[in-house]
Motif scaffolding. Structure first.
Motif, PDB file in Angstrom:
ATOM      1  N   ILE A  21       0.839  -1.206   0.000  1.00  0.00           N
ATOM      2  CA  ILE A  21       0.000   0.000   0.000  1.00  0.00           C
ATOM      3  C   ILE A  21       0.869   1.250   0.000  1.00  0.00           C
ATOM      4  CG2 ILE A  21      -1.638   1.354   1.405  1.00  0.00           C
ATOM      5  CD1 ILE A  21      -2.823  -1.400   2.282  1.00  0.00           C
ATOM      6  N   GLU A  22       1.877   1.268   0.860  1.00  0.00           N
ATOM      7  CA  GLU A  22       2.768   2.434   0.947  1.00  0.00           C
ATOM      8  C   GLU A  22       3.484   2.689  -0.375  1.00  0.00           C
ATOM      9  OE1 GLU A  22       4.036   2.359   5.693  1.00  0.00           O
ATOM     10  OE2 GLU A  22       5.187   1.178   4.228  1.00  0.00           O
ATOM     11  N   VAL A  23       4.043   1.638  -0.950  1.00  0.00           N
ATOM     12  CA  VAL A  23       4.794   1.779  -2.205  1.00  0.00           C
ATOM     13  C   VAL A  23       3.874   2.252  -3.331  1.00  0.00           C
ATOM     14  CG1 VAL A  23       5.968   0.485  -4.022  1.00  0.00           C
ATOM     15  CG2 VAL A  23       6.592   0.112  -1.633  1.00  0.00           C
ATOM     16  N   THR A  24       2.688   1.655  -3.425  1.00  0.00           N
ATOM     17  CA  THR A  24       1.757   2.006  -4.500  1.00  0.00           C
ATOM     18  C   THR A  24       1.279   3.450  -4.374  1.00  0.00           C
ATOM     19  OG1 THR A  24       1.032  -0.304  -4.589  1.00  0.00           O
ATOM     20  CG2 THR A  24      -0.362   1.329  -5.671  1.00  0.00           C
ATOM     21  N   LEU A  25       0.978   3.877  -3.152  1.00  0.00           N
ATOM     22  CA  LEU A  25       0.541   5.265  -2.943  1.00  0.00           C
ATOM     23  C   LEU A  25       1.663   6.240  -3.289  1.00  0.00           C
ATOM     24  CD1 LEU A  25      -1.519   4.901   0.368  1.00  0.00           C
ATOM     25  CD2 LEU A  25      -2.417   5.378  -1.923  1.00  0.00           C
ATOM     26  N   GLU A  26       2.903   5.882  -2.965  1.00  0.00           N
ATOM     27  CA  GLU A  26       4.051   6.730  -3.327  1.00  0.00           C
ATOM     28  C   GLU A  26       4.156   6.859  -4.843  1.00  0.00           C
ATOM     29  OE1 GLU A  26       7.487   4.955  -1.576  1.00  0.00           O
ATOM     30  OE2 GLU A  26       6.974   5.553   0.481  1.00  0.00           O
ATOM     31  N   LEU A  27       3.978   5.744  -5.539  1.00  0.00           N
ATOM     32  CA  LEU A  27       4.052   5.758  -7.002  1.00  0.00           C
ATOM     33  C   LEU A  27       2.937   6.616  -7.597  1.00  0.00           C
ATOM     34  CD1 LEU A  27       4.892   1.983  -7.607  1.00  0.00           C
ATOM     35  CD2 LEU A  27       6.362   3.917  -8.222  1.00  0.00           C
ATOM     36  N   LEU A  28       1.741   6.497  -7.041  1.00  0.00           N
ATOM     37  CA  LEU A  28       0.615   7.307  -7.520  1.00  0.00           C
ATOM     38  C   LEU A  28       0.856   8.789  -7.240  1.00  0.00           C
ATOM     39  CD1 LEU A  28      -2.331   4.994  -6.386  1.00  0.00           C
ATOM     40  CD2 LEU A  28      -1.774   5.567  -8.752  1.00  0.00           C
ATOM     41  N   ASP A  29       1.374   9.091  -6.046  1.00  0.00           N
ATOM     42  CA  ASP A  29       1.676  10.485  -5.685  1.00  0.00           C
ATOM     43  C   ASP A  29       2.728  11.095  -6.608  1.00  0.00           C
ATOM     44  OD1 ASP A  29      -0.138  10.497  -3.647  1.00  0.00           O
ATOM     45  OD2 ASP A  29       1.312  10.158  -2.037  1.00  0.00           O
ATOM     46  N   THR A  33       0.758   6.476 -13.694  1.00  0.00           N
ATOM     47  CA  THR A  33      -0.588   5.998 -13.981  1.00  0.00           C
ATOM     48  C   THR A  33      -0.761   4.562 -13.496  1.00  0.00           C
ATOM     49  OG1 THR A  33      -0.062   5.064 -16.147  1.00  0.00           O
ATOM     50  CG2 THR A  33      -0.621   7.426 -16.066  1.00  0.00           C
ATOM     51  N   VAL A  34      -2.031   4.167 -13.335  1.00  0.00           N
ATOM     52  CA  VAL A  34      -2.313   2.804 -12.880  1.00  0.00           C
ATOM     53  C   VAL A  34      -1.796   1.758 -13.883  1.00  0.00           C
ATOM     54  CG1 VAL A  34      -4.148   1.161 -12.302  1.00  0.00           C
ATOM     55  CG2 VAL A  34      -4.247   3.514 -11.435  1.00  0.00           C
ATOM     56  N   PRO A  35      -2.040   1.909 -15.205  1.00  0.00           N
ATOM     57  CA  PRO A  35      -1.500   0.910 -16.147  1.00  0.00           C
ATOM     58  C   PRO A  35       0.026   0.808 -16.093  1.00  0.00           C
ATOM     59  CG  PRO A  35      -3.178   2.238 -17.227  1.00  0.00           C
ATOM     60  CD  PRO A  35      -2.907   2.889 -15.906  1.00  0.00           C
ATOM     61  N   LEU A  48       1.023  -6.292  -7.900  1.00  0.00           N
ATOM     62  CA  LEU A  48      -0.390  -5.899  -7.848  1.00  0.00           C
ATOM     63  C   LEU A  48      -0.889  -5.628  -9.265  1.00  0.00           C
ATOM     64  CD1 LEU A  48      -0.543  -3.384  -4.834  1.00  0.00           C
ATOM     65  CD2 LEU A  48      -1.115  -5.818  -4.849  1.00  0.00           C
ATOM     66  N   ASP A  49      -2.125  -6.078  -9.551  1.00  0.00           N
ATOM     67  CA  ASP A  49      -2.685  -5.797 -10.878  1.00  0.00           C
ATOM     68  C   ASP A  49      -3.506  -4.508 -10.835  1.00  0.00           C
ATOM     69  OD1 ASP A  49      -5.194  -6.381  -9.759  1.00  0.00           O
ATOM     70  OD2 ASP A  49      -5.156  -8.457 -10.461  1.00  0.00           O
ATOM     71  N   GLU A  50      -4.067  -4.123 -11.995  1.00  0.00           N
ATOM     72  CA  GLU A  50      -4.794  -2.857 -12.090  1.00  0.00           C
ATOM     73  C   GLU A  50      -5.999  -2.814 -11.160  1.00  0.00           C
ATOM     74  OE1 GLU A  50      -5.648  -0.886 -15.750  1.00  0.00           O
ATOM     75  OE2 GLU A  50      -4.033  -1.904 -16.805  1.00  0.00           O
ATOM     76  N   VAL A  51      -6.711  -3.920 -11.072  1.00  0.00           N
ATOM     77  CA  VAL A  51      -7.910  -3.959 -10.220  1.00  0.00           C
ATOM     78  C   VAL A  51      -7.529  -3.700  -8.768  1.00  0.00           C
ATOM     79  CG1 VAL A  51      -9.778  -5.413  -9.361  1.00  0.00           C
ATOM     80  CG2 VAL A  51      -9.150  -5.503 -11.785  1.00  0.00           C
ATOM     81  N   GLN A  52      -6.470  -4.341  -8.302  1.00  0.00           N
ATOM     82  CA  GLN A  52      -6.032  -4.158  -6.914  1.00  0.00           C
ATOM     83  C   GLN A  52      -5.527  -2.740  -6.667  1.00  0.00           C
ATOM     84  OE1 GLN A  52      -3.289  -7.505  -7.233  1.00  0.00           O
ATOM     85  NE2 GLN A  52      -4.351  -8.556  -5.559  1.00  0.00           N
ATOM     86  N   PHE A 543       6.813  10.567 -21.599  1.00  0.00           N
ATOM     87  CA  PHE A 543       7.567   9.540 -22.328  1.00  0.00           C
ATOM     88  C   PHE A 543       7.672   8.271 -21.489  1.00  0.00           C
ATOM     89  CE2 PHE A 543      11.495   7.311 -23.377  1.00  0.00           C
ATOM     90  CZ  PHE A 543      11.381   7.164 -24.754  1.00  0.00           C
ATOM     91  N   GLU A 544       8.062   8.435 -20.234  1.00  0.00           N
ATOM     92  CA  GLU A 544       8.223   7.278 -19.344  1.00  0.00           C
ATOM     93  C   GLU A 544       6.920   6.494 -19.218  1.00  0.00           C
ATOM     94  OE1 GLU A 544       9.674   6.745 -14.745  1.00  0.00           O
ATOM     95  OE2 GLU A 544       7.914   7.977 -15.132  1.00  0.00           O
ATOM     96  N   GLN A 545       5.802   7.211 -19.029  1.00  0.00           N
ATOM     97  CA  GLN A 545       4.522   6.555 -18.777  1.00  0.00           C
ATOM     98  C   GLN A 545       3.938   5.894 -20.021  1.00  0.00           C
ATOM     99  OE1 GLN A 545       2.940   6.560 -15.478  1.00  0.00           O
ATOM    100  NE2 GLN A 545       5.076   7.092 -15.129  1.00  0.00           N
TER     101      GLN A 545
END
Length: 722
Positions: A21-29, A33-35, A48-52, A543-545
């Motif tokens: 959860i911590e890592v994913t929220l950091e990435l989103l912040d 993007t989710v994909p 983690l997949d897109e749904v999760q 470009f990265e995304q």
């Protein structure tokens, strides 16, 4: 990122670890993007997949919203000077927004009510005295509060005011409201009756099933709730929740009056009854019905999203010259031939259906045959709208006269007219009429459903369930997510993609998508992914995304036709080198064999590369240019026609699932009307959700159960007679 909210999110999602959860929220912040996170940051998120990831993001945002509301409520009550440590703790520990609002209710700034007027007249002490249940006549208690200057002219006035204050206090009691809400949720019956003049508003008896209907509120399925809401809005139905009021009053009396005796008991009980009738009951009925609607809408949106996903992910028909056939009567059928890459070649209008004369139809048939032969047409895509079945008969008769195989497919044309009249369509084909653009769109839908359907408002593609009755903004959000998921899972050909398709690629906006196409038009085809960096406004983050989801076929670097991200090209080359392969030969037969035998665990150890990354790179190298839609069911190819009159009970047919709802699936079996497979006829086992059995685009075997020729209704079963 709030650590407390992370803990609560972890508690709400026990299947996802706190670290994930911590890592994913950091990435989103950080603006990922989710994909992108789901595909290229697996080693960090723990796969983690897109749904999760979306579930995690939504849960955190919901808890964040709840936390902000708690802070706001505590601040407002404190400003009123009424905040106690106990109340503060109750608010902080509240697990839902509703409980927070219940606790805040007594302190909310309200419009003037009978209770506030009574308090202004100095009657609050009288109400407090009555609630002490003294063994003293109420008139005697009230006498002290008669005051002409305060407009309390008699003891009756004083007692009426005290009644209002007590009823208001009972109505604002958070604990009572919570119990009554839960009791009502558990036991209420949803009852609908036709209004006195309701039938006059019900054209065709659409809501006749609900003229006299009742069901446990918690058991009413989503589609039924939305149908009832629509009937109520159309002024056809009266709708209410029935609940055992006596049981509720017993609970209120027990908690407000308890074992007290004396003259105040009846007075307070009457105030409790009034509080339920005027305040608690109506408010809770509104809350529950609102929550039922919200849940039903959410489910309907999920059903629509699931159907749209499977519609977008239908298998493309690649490498075929296609003739798009837009049926019509009076104005003639519009034809458009498109080559294997989707390029428009030619158009024609023919008089294939009535009111055309026999000679006109014979001439039209020859025109169609000439087009097929001249352009070597292999597939004909017929729109399923007006005159579809007559056009199908016409096409079936025509292709019998051709000495090489030509098949046709009935294509769902929902929304084609919307696209054809759009600015994008006018820009792409400025010299064509709307109907001629429709014929091109119908043909392209067969070649590449995803690339064509994303040009259309998703709400117009006809795979929803009461989609016009739900929150438009929530529906749009969900459909945007679905499109984003589908586009990025498939990947996009950078040299052929339209701006409409590119704007759904991870990290790209509408303007950047247009800039890519403009760059391509001005500079020619992209030969490598790095050229994207030259596109106007496409910065390092974009470009990265985006780059990993963009493919270049036959480019300078064969890795550009895979879903390997350029950031991992060094690792990909290391793996190829370790296996004795190069960028030029890894897709050869020998290369495929070596890649198939490769051990990701061993490679990870010997090259010191993350095992998940090695696994993903090997998967990509084995399938350059892969399109997961190739594994989806292919469209049913036809060369002859069937009519509803030909259907007989027990007949076995093959059909295409066109729509999935809560109560079953609609299947196109090649006649004018889709047949319904009710949920009870989808399996010999109990099924709670049709979407767990079939998806839009699936090819299924069905048996005819019943045909109602008058109402044009076909009942089907997916369970064979045996």
């Amino acid at each position: 990122m709030d650590k407390t909210l992370v803990d609560k999110t972890a508690g709400a999602l026990p299947h996802i670890s706190k670290r994930q959860i911590e890592v994913t929220l950091e990435l989103l912040d950080d603006g990922n993007t989710v994909p992108f996170i789901a595909r290229y940051r697996k080693e960090r998120t723990g796969n983690l997949d897109e749904v999760q990831i979306r579930e995690l993001e939504d849960t955190y945002k919901r808890l964040e919203k709840l936390s902000h509301r708690k802070t706001e409520v505590i601040k407002k009550i404190d400003e009123e000077g009424q905040l106690t440590s106990q109340l503060k703790n109750e608010i902080l520990n509240a697990e839902s927004m509703q409980i927070v609002e219940d606790l805040y209710l007594p302190y909310k700034q309200k419009r003037k009510t009978k209770a506030t007027v009574a308090k202004e007249r100095g009657l609050e002490p009288l109400a407090a005295a009555i609630l002490q249940f003294r063994n003293q006549p109420l008139v005697q208690l009230a006498q002290k509060f008669v005051n002409n200057e305060q407009n309390v002219d008699s003891t009756d006035d004083a007692l009426d005011g005290a009644h209002e204050i007590i009823a208001d206090a009972i109505g604002n009691n958070a604990k009572l409201r919570e119990w009554i809400r839960n009791y009502t949720l558990k036991n209420a019956i949803l009852v609908t009756k036709v209004k006195t003049k309701g039938k006059e508003n019900d054209d065709g008896g659409v809501y006749s099933d609900y003229y006299d209907f009742s069901e446990r509120a918690k058991a009413v399925p989503s589609y039924r709730i939305l149908a009832i809401n629509r009937g109520e809005k159309a002024k056809v139905l009266n709708v209410k929740l029935d609940v055992d009021v006596n049981a509720i009053m017993h609970y209120i009396d027990f908690h407000v009056v308890g074992n007290h005796k004396g003259p105040a008991v009846a007075f307070v009980k009457e105030a409790g009854k009034d509080a339920y009738k005027r305040f608690i009951g109506p408010a809770i009925e509104r809350e529950i019905r609102s929550n039922m609607t919200e849940t039903a809408e959410k489910h309907a949106i999920e059903v629509f999203g699931g159907n749209l996903y499977h519609l977008l992910m239908q298998a493309p028909i690649k490498g075929k010259v296609v003739l798009g056939f837009d049926p019509a009567y009076r104005t003639g059928c519009k034809l458009a031939v498109i080559d294997a890459s989707g390029k428009f070649l030619t158009k024609k209008i023919i008089k294939a259906t009535k009111p055309a004369t026999a000679s006109e139809q014979a001439h039209a048939k020859q025109q169609l045959i000439d087009l097929i032969k001249q352009y070597h047409v292999e597939m004909i895509a017929i729109g399923n709208g007006t005159a579809s079945r007559e056009s199908e008969q016409f096409v079936a008769d025509a292709i019998k006269k051709i000495n090489y195989p030509v098949h046709y497919v009935i294509v769902n044309e929902a929304g084609a007219s919307v696209y054809s009249a759009s600015n994008n369509a006018r820009k792409e084909f400025p010299d064509l009429h709307v109907e001629e653009r429709s014929a091109i769109s119908i043909g392209r839908r067969l070649q590449d459903p995803l690339a064509e359907l994303i040009k259309i408002d998703p709400k117009a593609v006809g795979v929803g369930q009461y989609q016009h009755d739900v929150s438009e903004s929530n529906l749009d959000d969900q459909l945007d997510r679905v499109i984003e998921t589908a586009v990025n899972q498939v990947g996009v050909n950078l040299n052929t993609a339209s701006p409409d398709l590119l704007e759904h690629v991870s990290g790209l906006s509408k303007s950047i998508a247009q800039n890519i196409v403009t760059y391509r038009d001005e500079n020619g085809m992209f030969s490598n992914r790095n050229q994207l960096k030259k596109v106007k406004r496409l910065g390092p983050k974009a470009f990265e995304q985006s780059v990993g989801f963009l493919r270049i076929i036959n480019g300078k670097n064969s890795l550009d036709n895979t879903d390997i991200h350029p950031e991992s090209y060094p690792e990909a080359k290391q793996i190829l080198n370790e296996l004795g392969l190069t960028l030029d030969n890894f897709s050869s037969e020998d290369g495929k064999k070596r890649l198939e035998k490769a051990d990701p665990v061993q490679l990870s150890r010997s090259l010191s590369i993350d095992q998940q990354l090695v696994t993903d790179i090997l998967t990509s190298l084995k399938n350059p240019g892969r399109d997961q839609r190739d594994n989806m069911p292919k469209p049913l190819l036809k060369s002859d026609i069937m009519k509803i009159d030909n259907l007989k009970p027990g007949m076995k047919l093959q059909g295409t699932v066109r729509n999935v709802t809560d109560f079953g699936a609609f299947v196109d079996i090649g006649v004018k009307q889709d047949g319904l497979v009710h949920i009870s006829k989808m399996s010999h086992k109990f099924i709670s959700d049709p979407a767990k059995v079939v998806s839009v685009g699936d090819i299924v075997d069905v048996w005819v159960l019943d045909v109602d020729l008058d109402r044009k209704r076909i009942q089907l079963s997916m369970v064979g007679p045996e």
